[in-house]
Design a protein around this motif. Structure first.
Motif, PDB file in Angstrom:
ATOM      1  N   GLN A 279      -3.207  -7.700   5.606  1.00 38.64           N
ATOM      2  CA  GLN A 279      -4.230  -6.645   5.632  1.00 38.64           C
ATOM      3  C   GLN A 279      -4.048  -5.713   4.443  1.00 38.64           C
ATOM      4  N   PRO A 280      -5.102  -5.530   3.667  1.00 36.93           N
ATOM      5  CA  PRO A 280      -5.006  -4.592   2.550  1.00 36.93           C
ATOM      6  C   PRO A 280      -4.727  -3.175   3.046  1.00 36.93           C
ATOM      7  N   ASN A 281      -3.922  -2.466   2.292  1.00 40.58           N
ATOM      8  CA  ASN A 281      -3.617  -1.058   2.539  1.00 40.58           C
ATOM      9  C   ASN A 281      -2.739  -0.810   3.760  1.00 40.58           C
ATOM     10  N   ALA A 282      -2.189  -1.860   4.368  1.00 38.78           N
ATOM     11  CA  ALA A 282      -1.320  -1.670   5.527  1.00 38.78           C
ATOM     12  C   ALA A 282       0.113  -1.354   5.090  1.00 38.78           C
ATOM     13  N   ILE A 283       0.569  -1.991   4.000  1.00 39.24           N
ATOM     14  CA  ILE A 283       1.931  -1.767   3.501  1.00 39.24           C
ATOM     15  C   ILE A 283       1.857  -1.536   2.004  1.00 39.24           C
TER      16      ILE A 283
ATOM     17  N   THR B  12       5.956   2.439  -9.962  1.00 39.98           N
ATOM     18  CA  THR B  12       4.660   1.892  -9.595  1.00 39.98           C
ATOM     19  C   THR B  12       4.551   1.789  -8.085  1.00 39.98           C
ATOM     20  N   ILE B  13       3.350   1.993  -7.587  1.00 40.10           N
ATOM     21  CA  ILE B  13       3.075   1.866  -6.153  1.00 40.10           C
ATOM     22  C   ILE B  13       1.934   0.872  -6.013  1.00 40.10           C
ATOM     23  N   GLN B  14       2.188  -0.199  -5.225  1.00 41.03           N
ATOM     24  CA  GLN B  14       1.230  -1.283  -5.072  1.00 41.03           C
ATOM     25  C   GLN B  14       0.886  -1.507  -3.617  1.00 41.03           C
ATOM     26  N   ASP B  15      -0.298  -2.061  -3.396  1.00 47.31           N
ATOM     27  CA  ASP B  15      -0.659  -2.560  -2.078  1.00 47.31           C
ATOM     28  C   ASP B  15       0.012  -3.921  -1.933  1.00 47.31           C
ATOM     29  N   ALA B  16       0.755  -4.130  -0.849  1.00 48.23           N
ATOM     30  CA  ALA B  16       1.539  -5.355  -0.698  1.00 48.23           C
ATOM     31  C   ALA B  16       0.672  -6.592  -0.511  1.00 48.23           C
ATOM     32  N   ALA B  17      -0.461  -6.471   0.170  1.00 44.07           N
ATOM     33  CA  ALA B  17      -1.297  -7.647   0.436  1.00 44.07           C
ATOM     34  C   ALA B  17      -2.078  -8.078  -0.800  1.00 44.07           C
TER      35      ALA B  17
END
Length: 109
Positions: A43-47, A68-73
C-alpha cells in the motif's frame, strides 16, 4: 634465470575436479536485511523509509549528508534534507519527517 610456466587457478581447479579432488560448495543461505519490515509493502504511503545517501562537500568545504525519505511501496522520493552530520538523532530526523507530514500523510489520496 629461466621463466617457469605456472598454470592459472582455473586450470588447477579443472585438473583437481577431473580427478575428484574438489569438494562441493554449500548453497548459500538467502539473508534478508535486518531492517526489513514484517508488514507487507503493498500500500502506498503506509510505510516510509529514511536513509542517508553518502556525503558530498559543498562549495564552502562543508560536508553535506543528504537524508532521504521514501515511500516503501512505490519508492517515491518524498523528501531530501541536507544535514551537517550523519546522525540518527531523533529530533533532526523527526524534523525532516514532520516537514513532509501535512502534505504527504494521507494514504487515501
Amino acid at each position: 634465470m629461466p621463466h617457469e610456466l605456472v598454470p592459472t587457478i582455473a586450470t588447477v581447479h579443472r585438473i583437481l575436479e577431473r580427478h575428484g579432488r574438489t569438494g562441493r560448495r554449500r548453497a548459500s543461505r538467502r539473508r534478508f536485511h535486518a531492517g526489513r519490515p514484517d508488514a507487507p509493502l503493498d500500500q502506498p504511503n503506509a510505510i516510509w523509509t529514511a536513509d542517508f545517501k553518502g556525503q558530498f562537500r559543498t562549495g564552502n568545504g562543508v560536508y553535506c549528508y543528504p537524508l532521504t525519505i521514501q515511500d516503501a511501496a512505490t519508492r517515491f522520493l518524498l523528501g531530501c534534507r541536507g544535514l551537517l552530520a550523519p546522525t540518527i538523532e531523533l529530533a533532526r530526523v523527526c524534523a525532516a519527517v514532520s516537514a513532509l507530514w501535512p502534505a504527504r500523510a494521507n494514504p487515501h489520496r
